[in-house]
Motif scaffolding. Structure first.
Motif, PDB file in Angstrom:
ATOM      1  N   ASP A   1      -6.775   0.029   4.505  1.00 49.95           N
ATOM      2  CA  ASP A   1      -7.546  -0.796   5.086  1.00 49.95           C
ATOM      3  C   ASP A   1      -7.180  -0.871   6.703  1.00 49.95           C
ATOM      4  O   ASP A   1      -6.332  -1.876   7.145  1.00 49.95           O
ATOM      5  CB  ASP A   1      -7.602  -2.225   4.575  1.00 49.95           C
ATOM      6  CG  ASP A   1      -8.598  -3.119   5.271  1.00 49.95           C
ATOM      7  OD1 ASP A   1      -9.329  -2.586   6.137  1.00 49.95           O
ATOM      8  OD2 ASP A   1      -8.651  -4.337   5.031  1.00 49.95           O
TER       9      ASP A   1
ATOM     10  N   ASP B   1       2.452   1.860  -3.537  1.00 55.13           N
ATOM     11  CA  ASP B   1       1.504   2.170  -4.423  1.00 55.13           C
ATOM     12  C   ASP B   1       1.298   3.657  -4.171  1.00 55.13           C
ATOM     13  O   ASP B   1       0.841   4.469  -5.180  1.00 55.13           O
ATOM     14  CB  ASP B   1       0.273   1.376  -4.356  1.00 55.13           C
ATOM     15  CG  ASP B   1       0.449   0.057  -4.781  1.00 55.13           C
ATOM     16  OD1 ASP B   1       1.363  -0.283  -5.566  1.00 55.13           O
ATOM     17  OD2 ASP B   1      -0.586  -0.880  -4.404  1.00 55.13           O
ATOM     18  N   ARG B   2       1.032   4.012  -2.901  1.00 53.58           N
ATOM     19  CA  ARG B   2       0.710   5.235  -2.356  1.00 53.58           C
ATOM     20  C   ARG B   2       1.838   6.516  -2.748  1.00 53.58           C
ATOM     21  O   ARG B   2       1.540   7.507  -3.240  1.00 53.58           O
ATOM     22  CB  ARG B   2       0.241   5.332  -1.122  1.00 53.58           C
ATOM     23  CG  ARG B   2      -0.339   6.619  -0.565  1.00 53.58           C
ATOM     24  CD  ARG B   2      -1.894   6.449  -0.741  1.00 53.58           C
ATOM     25  NE  ARG B   2      -2.462   7.818  -0.010  1.00 53.58           N
ATOM     26  CZ  ARG B   2      -3.967   7.772  -0.137  1.00 53.58           C
ATOM     27  NH1 ARG B   2      -4.536   7.100  -0.758  1.00 53.58           N
ATOM     28  NH2 ARG B   2      -4.388   8.761   0.310  1.00 53.58           N
TER      29      ARG B   2
ATOM     30  N   GLU C   1      -4.370   5.270  -8.843  1.00 52.13           N
ATOM     31  CA  GLU C   1      -5.470   5.269  -8.034  1.00 52.13           C
ATOM     32  C   GLU C   1      -4.958   5.333  -6.592  1.00 52.13           C
ATOM     33  O   GLU C   1      -4.075   4.389  -6.244  1.00 52.13           O
ATOM     34  CB  GLU C   1      -6.479   4.207  -8.546  1.00 52.13           C
ATOM     35  CG  GLU C   1      -7.635   4.087  -7.473  1.00 52.13           C
ATOM     36  CD  GLU C   1      -8.347   2.744  -7.637  1.00 52.13           C
ATOM     37  OE1 GLU C   1      -9.314   2.647  -6.937  1.00 52.13           O
ATOM     38  OE2 GLU C   1      -7.951   1.899  -8.549  1.00 52.13           O
ATOM     39  N   LYS C   2      -5.313   6.296  -5.704  1.00 53.05           N
ATOM     40  CA  LYS C   2      -4.750   6.197  -4.549  1.00 53.05           C
ATOM     41  C   LYS C   2      -5.780   5.340  -3.649  1.00 53.05           C
ATOM     42  O   LYS C   2      -7.025   5.822  -3.353  1.00 53.05           O
ATOM     43  CB  LYS C   2      -4.962   7.862  -3.998  1.00 53.05           C
ATOM     44  CG  LYS C   2      -4.031   8.512  -4.475  1.00 53.05           C
ATOM     45  CD  LYS C   2      -2.454   8.232  -4.554  1.00 53.05           C
ATOM     46  CE  LYS C   2      -1.615   9.019  -5.256  1.00 53.05           C
ATOM     47  NZ  LYS C   2      -0.311   8.755  -5.151  1.00 53.05           N
ATOM     48  N   ARG C   3      -5.629   4.025  -3.393  1.00 49.03           N
ATOM     49  CA  ARG C   3      -6.489   3.310  -2.333  1.00 49.03           C
ATOM     50  C   ARG C   3      -6.529   3.750  -0.852  1.00 49.03           C
ATOM     51  O   ARG C   3      -5.200   4.086  -0.500  1.00 49.03           O
ATOM     52  CB  ARG C   3      -6.240   1.809  -2.651  1.00 49.03           C
ATOM     53  CG  ARG C   3      -6.101   1.227  -4.033  1.00 49.03           C
ATOM     54  CD  ARG C   3      -5.864  -0.218  -3.499  1.00 49.03           C
ATOM     55  NE  ARG C   3      -4.232  -0.335  -3.481  1.00 49.03           N
ATOM     56  CZ  ARG C   3      -3.878  -1.214  -2.301  1.00 49.03           C
ATOM     57  NH1 ARG C   3      -4.868  -1.810  -1.726  1.00 49.03           N
ATOM     58  NH2 ARG C   3      -2.514  -1.214  -1.966  1.00 49.03           N
TER      59      ARG C   3
ATOM     60  N   ASP D   1      -4.892  -8.809  -0.868  1.00 52.95           N
ATOM     61  CA  ASP D   1      -5.601  -9.181  -2.139  1.00 52.95           C
ATOM     62  C   ASP D   1      -5.713 -10.733  -2.107  1.00 52.95           C
ATOM     63  O   ASP D   1      -4.718 -11.190  -2.922  1.00 52.95           O
ATOM     64  CB  ASP D   1      -5.412  -8.473  -3.135  1.00 52.95           C
ATOM     65  CG  ASP D   1      -6.144  -8.864  -4.326  1.00 52.95           C
ATOM     66  OD1 ASP D   1      -7.546  -9.330  -4.237  1.00 52.95           O
ATOM     67  OD2 ASP D   1      -5.997  -8.227  -5.470  1.00 52.95           O
TER      68      ASP D   1
ATOM     69  N   TRP E   1       0.677  -1.340  -0.111  1.00 56.51           N
ATOM     70  CA  TRP E   1       0.088   0.173  -0.086  1.00 56.51           C
ATOM     71  C   TRP E   1       0.835   1.279   0.196  1.00 56.51           C
ATOM     72  O   TRP E   1       0.626   2.063  -0.758  1.00 56.51           O
ATOM     73  CB  TRP E   1      -0.860  -0.139   1.263  1.00 56.51           C
ATOM     74  CG  TRP E   1      -1.828   1.167   1.369  1.00 56.51           C
ATOM     75  CD1 TRP E   1      -3.019   1.349   0.675  1.00 56.51           C
ATOM     76  CD2 TRP E   1      -1.436   2.494   2.280  1.00 56.51           C
ATOM     77  NE1 TRP E   1      -3.553   2.635   0.804  1.00 56.51           N
ATOM     78  CE2 TRP E   1      -2.549   3.267   1.697  1.00 56.51           C
ATOM     79  CE3 TRP E   1      -0.307   2.888   2.890  1.00 56.51           C
ATOM     80  CZ2 TRP E   1      -2.733   4.497   2.399  1.00 56.51           C
ATOM     81  CZ3 TRP E   1      -0.412   4.221   3.443  1.00 56.51           C
ATOM     82  CH2 TRP E   1      -1.580   4.829   3.314  1.00 56.51           C
TER      83      TRP E   1
ATOM     84  N   HIS F   1     -11.290  -2.551  -0.745  1.00 58.48           N
ATOM     85  CA  HIS F   1      -9.623  -2.209  -0.851  1.00 58.48           C
ATOM     86  C   HIS F   1      -8.798  -2.943   0.355  1.00 58.48           C
ATOM     87  O   HIS F   1      -8.237  -2.452   1.079  1.00 58.48           O
ATOM     88  CB  HIS F   1      -9.229  -0.949  -0.910  1.00 58.48           C
ATOM     89  CG  HIS F   1     -10.169  -0.161  -1.995  1.00 58.48           C
ATOM     90  ND1 HIS F   1     -10.006  -0.279  -3.296  1.00 58.48           N
ATOM     91  CD2 HIS F   1     -10.999   0.898  -1.954  1.00 58.48           C
ATOM     92  CE1 HIS F   1     -10.583   0.853  -4.050  1.00 58.48           C
ATOM     93  NE2 HIS F   1     -11.400   1.303  -3.133  1.00 58.48           N
TER      94      HIS F   1
END
Length: 470
Positions: free
Chosen positions: A197, A70-71, A192-194, A254, A67, A250
Motif C-alpha cells: 500500500d 509476510d512477503r 498470500e502475497k499482499r 490494519d 508487510w 490491503h
C-alpha cells in the motif's frame, strides 16, 4: 531438552538482545554529544540531529515491517535488520562529518525499525498462549532497562574510552545475533502475497514524521507555532490514514484488529498509560539536576533504581497474573503507578538518597508490570492470520507513545512555569511537583478503559480463573 523446547527458549533471548541494542542506541549518545561535536567540528546542539534522525526513521519504517516479513519471511527480514543495524553502527563510528553521521543514523534507524516489530512477531508466532506472559516479560525488559542505563553507559564509554565505542560494541552482538537467527529462527511468511500500500505508506510515514517532529519541538520549544503546526499536520495525516485504510483492500495498517476487545482496550487505554508512565524517565533526571542540584552522573545513578524495579518484578509476574488476572492487576498496578508519580512529586532537595531510590524503585516495579500486561494482553485473542497486522499497528503506536510521553512531560513543565511567570530554563521543585501530580492524576483517568475488560480477559495466557458468584 528436545530441539523444539531448546529453540523455544533461545529465540526469545535472541529477540530480547536485538531489542536491547535498538532501545539502547536511542539514548546512549545523549551524554556523548559534546565529545562527538568536538570530534566532528560542530556545536553540541547540532549533534541532536543524530537522535532526531534515528527516532524519525524508526517511526516512518516500522509500519512497513509487517508487510516485508509476510512477503520475504521473518528470518530474512529479522536477520537483515540486525545486519543493517550492525553495519550502520560501524559507519557511525567511522563518521568524519555530522552529515555522514546523520546518514549512518538514518540507516541504523531503518534496521532498528525492522528489528523490534519483526522480532516480536517471531515470538508471538512461536510461543503458546500458556507461555506468553513469561516470554513477553523476557522481551519487554530491554525496552525498560536500555533507556535507563543508556545515558550513564554513554558517559562512561565517552569519558574513559571514546564515543566511537558506543557503536563498536554493537558489532560483536550483531554478528552473534545474525548467526543465531540463521540457526534458530524459521523463515515463516504468508502464502498470500499482499501488494504494498504505497499511498498508505506515504500518508502514515508523513503522519509519524510530522508528529515526532512536533512533539520533539514541544519538548524543547514549548507551544511554538512550528511545534503546533507540525503536530497538527501529523494528526491530520493520521486521520487521513484511518479513512484510507478503511477503503483499501490491503492497508498497510490494519485497523480492523481494534474490534478485538482485548486489543482495542490495550491499544487506546494502554497507549495512554504508556505515554504517561513514559514521562518519568525524562522528568525525574531533569528534576534531580535542575531543581535538586545533583550532577548528571548522580542523577543517572539515582534513576538506576528504576531499572532494579523493572527487573526485580519479572520473576513474579506470571504468578501474580495467575492469582489476580489481567483486569485486576492492570487496575491495581495502574493505581500504584499513579501513586508512584505523585510520590516523585513529593520529593525535594532535602529528601534522603534512600527516599529517592525507594521512589524510583516503586516507579520501576509499577512500570514493568503495566508494560508487560499491556504487551501480553494485546495479542492474546488475535487470530494467527491477523497477528502480523496487529503487531505492526501496536509497534507503530508504541514508537509514537515514547516521543509523546517526553513531550507531554515537557509541556506540563512549560505550562506550570508560564503560569507563575518563571524562567523556563530553571523550573523549580514546585514546578516538577505540580507536573508529577498532574501525570499521576492522568494515569488514574487512563485506568477507566481497563474497567471494560472482562474478569477472565486473557485467561489463556494468565491461567487465571475468576471466582464465580454463587
Amino acid at each position: 531438552m528436545n530441539t523444539s523446547a531448546h529453540k523455544s527458549n533461545i529465540v526469545p533471548l535472541i529477540v530480547a538482545t536485538a531489542f536491547f541494542m535498538e532501545n539502547l542506541d536511542g539514548t546512549v549518545i545523549t551524554t556523548a554529544l559534546p565529545q562527538m561535536a568536538q570530534t566532528l567540528g560542530v556545536n553540541a546542539v547540532d549533534m541532536s540531529v543524530g537522535i532526531t534522525a534515528y527516532l524519525i526513521t524508526l517511526a516512518v519504517f516500522i509500519p512497513i515491517s509487517g508487510w516485508l516479513s509476510d512477503r520475504l519471511g521473518s528470518q530474512t527480514v529479522f536477520g537483515s535488520a540486525v545486519g543493517i543495524f550492525t553495519f550502520a553502527s560501524v559507519l557511525c563510528a567511522l563518521s568524519q562529518t555530522v552529515n555522514q553521521f546523520m546518514l549512518a543514523r538514518i540507516l541504523q534507524g531503518i534496521g532498528g525499525a525492522m528489528m523490534v516489530p519483526v522480532g516480536r512477531l517471531i515470538v508471538l508466532r512461536t510461543t503458546s498462549k500458556s507461555e506468553l506472559v513469561k516470554t513477553i516479560a523476557l522481551i519487554t525488559w530491554p525496552g525498560l532497562v536500555a533507556p535507563v542505563i543508556g545515558p550513564p553507559l554513554g558517559g562512561f564509554l565517552t569519558t574513559y574510552f571514546s564515543w566511537h565505542w558506543i557503536f563498536i560494541l554493537n558489532v560483536p552482538l550483531g554478528l552473534l545475533g545474525i548467526g543465531l537467527i540463521r540457526k534458530f529462527v524459521s523463515n515463516d511468511h504468508q502464502i498470500e502475497k499482499r501488494p504494498l500500500d504505497y499511498i498508505g505508506f506515504l500518508i502514515i510515514g508523513s503522519a509519524l514524521a510530522f508528529t515526532i517532529i512536533g512533539v520533539e519541538s514541544i519538548g524543547s520549544e514549548g507551544f511554538s507555532k512550528s511545534a503546533v503546526g507540525y503536530s497538527a499536520l501529523g494528526i491530520a495525516c493520521g486521520v487521513t490514514s484511518w479513512f484510507h485504510a478503511k477503503k483499501h483492500p490491503h492497508p498497510l495498517l490494519d485497523f480492523s484488529v481494534l474490534k478485538v476487545p482485548t486489543f482495542g482496550i490495550t491499544f487506546f487505554s494502554g497507549s495512554f498509560t504508556r505515554v504517561l508512565i513514559g514521562a518519568t524517565p525524562f522528568l525525574a533526571p531533569l528534576m534531580f539536576q535542575i531543581a535538586f542540584g545533583y550532577s548528571a552522573f548522580m542523577s543517572g545513578l539515582l534513576f538506576l533504581a528504576a531499572m532494579l524495579g523493572n527487573i526485580g518484578l519479572k520473576p513474579l509476574t506470571p504468578m501474580l497474573l495467575k492469582r489476580f488476572g489481567f483486569r485486576n492487576i492492570m487496575l491495581g498496578n495502574g493505581f500504584i503507578a499513579a501513586m508512584a508519580a505523585m510520590i516523585c512529586g513529593m520529593l525535594s532537595p532535602d529528601t534522603s538518597i534512600i527516599g529517592i531510590v525507594l521512589a524510583m524503585f516503586i516507579y520501576g516495579v509499577s512500570r514493568s508490570m503495566q508494560f508487560t500486561c499491556i504487551q501480553t494482553l494485546a495479542f492474546v485473542d488475535i487470530p494467527p492470520e491477523k497477528m502480523s497486522g496487529a503487531n505492526t499497528l501496536f509497534s507503530t503506536i508504541g514508537q509514537l507513545a515514547q516521543g509523546v510521553g517526553v513531550a507531554l512531560g515537557a509541556a506540563i513543565v512549560h505550562i506550570t512555569v508560564m503560569l507563575r511567570d518563571g524562567d523556563i530554563n530553571s523550573p523549580s521543585a514546585m514546578d516538577f511537583r505540580i507536573t508529577f501530580f498532574t501525570v499521576g492524576a492522568l494515569i488514574l483517568i487512563s485506568l477507566w478503559g481497563y474497567l471494560k475488560l472482562k474478569p477472565d480477559a486473557g485467561a489463556a495466557a494468565s491461567k487465571h480463573q475468576p471466582k464465580k458468584l454463587t
